[in-house]
Design a protein around this motif. Structure first.
Motif, PDB file in Angstrom:
ATOM      1  N   ALA A  98       6.807   2.976   5.032  1.00 19.20           N
ATOM      2  CA  ALA A  98       5.377   3.256   5.198  1.00 19.20           C
ATOM      3  C   ALA A  98       4.856   4.126   4.063  1.00 19.20           C
ATOM      4  N   ARG A 164       6.435  -1.519   2.418  1.00 20.42           N
ATOM      5  CA  ARG A 164       5.194  -0.892   2.905  1.00 20.42           C
ATOM      6  C   ARG A 164       4.314  -1.913   3.624  1.00 20.42           C
ATOM      7  N   HIS A 168       3.361  -1.705   7.628  1.00 22.01           N
ATOM      8  CA  HIS A 168       1.961  -1.592   8.035  1.00 22.01           C
ATOM      9  C   HIS A 168       1.545  -2.770   8.913  1.00 22.01           C
ATOM     10  N   LYS A 169       2.116  -3.930   8.658  1.00 19.24           N
ATOM     11  CA  LYS A 169       1.789  -5.104   9.470  1.00 19.24           C
ATOM     12  C   LYS A 169       2.455  -5.044  10.845  1.00 19.24           C
ATOM     13  N   TYR A 171       4.329  -2.225  12.366  1.00 20.52           N
ATOM     14  CA  TYR A 171       4.538  -0.967  13.065  1.00 20.52           C
ATOM     15  C   TYR A 171       3.304  -0.069  13.085  1.00 20.52           C
ATOM     16  N   SER A 172       2.164  -0.589  12.718  1.00 26.69           N
ATOM     17  CA  SER A 172       0.965   0.244  12.670  1.00 26.69           C
ATOM     18  C   SER A 172       0.386   0.483  14.060  1.00 26.69           C
ATOM     19  N   LYS A 173      -0.400   1.509  14.159  1.00 26.20           N
ATOM     20  CA  LYS A 173      -1.100   1.834  15.407  1.00 26.20           C
ATOM     21  C   LYS A 173      -1.999   0.676  15.819  1.00 26.20           C
ATOM     22  N   ASN A 174      -2.679   0.048  14.872  1.00 29.78           N
ATOM     23  CA  ASN A 174      -3.577  -1.069  15.181  1.00 29.78           C
ATOM     24  C   ASN A 174      -2.831  -2.258  15.777  1.00 29.78           C
ATOM     25  N   ARG A 175      -1.641  -2.529  15.275  1.00 32.87           N
ATOM     26  CA  ARG A 175      -0.842  -3.624  15.837  1.00 32.87           C
ATOM     27  C   ARG A 175      -0.463  -3.319  17.278  1.00 32.87           C
TER      28      ARG A 175
END
Length: 190
Positions: A98, A164, A168-169, A171-175
């Motif tokens: 990340a 990265r 981001h794809k 493990y992100s909060k949005n996912r």
């Protein structure tokens, strides 16, 4: 102009940090502009400090202890290493990816999923889409993989960028929020 190699985690047996120290000692003799940074603490700290002294690398190894500013630690590292005997989902590799840092790890447990597909098989290590993988317990392989990353800036940068993007794809909060929303929609439609 130094290359900073880092480990972030608990100083416990499962993390096999003596292997990282042994690999760094092999590398340090031919790469004088390298340093090893260990961020974390645990009951093995004293033993690791003693081992670094025995290996003659204690002047080039810094154990930071536990840190509240771990994002700053990652941003200062050039390569993040993990030499665990076993891992579930290695948070330190996810955090390193990340932060846009290339990673090298023993190829155990959940590391396989993070590193992605095999791209090239070198003698002592393998190059995966998002990092370098090494057999568990192989100090020569860790040293060779670190040397490869140090000498190949373009590979180091491309591995870091792909890592990265992947983190981001996936493990992100949005996912996570989207997954929860979709789960509620599925439940609501039943």
């Amino acid at each position: 102009d130094e290359i900073l190699i880092g480990f972030v985690g608990r100083l416990t047996e499962i993390k096999n940090i003596p292997l990282l120290l042994e690999a760094f000692a092999r590398l340090a003799t031919e790469s004088p502009k390298t340093r090893l940074i260990i961020a974390g603490d645990g009951h093995l700290r004293g033993e690791l400090e003693n081992l670094a002294a025995e290996l003659g690398i204690n002047g080039r190894v810094t154990i930071l202890g536990n840190r509240a500013d771990i994002a700053a630690v990652y941003s200062g590292l050039d390569i993040v290493a993990l030499t665990s005997l076993n891992e579930g989902t290695p948070l330190s590799l996810i955090e390193a990816m990340a932060a846009g840092r290339p990673v090298i790890s023993t190829f155990v447990g959940g590391v396989r999923d993070l590193l992605g597909p095999l791209m090239a098989d070198e003698n002592l290590f393998q190059i995966y889409e998002r990092g370098i993988g090494v057999r568990s317990g192989d100090a020569a392989g860790i040293a060779a993989g670190l040397r490869y990353l140090m000498e190949n800036t373009d590979v180091r940068n491309s591995i870091a960028a792909r890592g990265r993007e992947y983190v981001h794809k996936n493990y992100s909060k949005n996912r996570l929020i989207d997954d929860i929303k979709n789960l509620y929609r599925e439940i609501d439609n039943e």
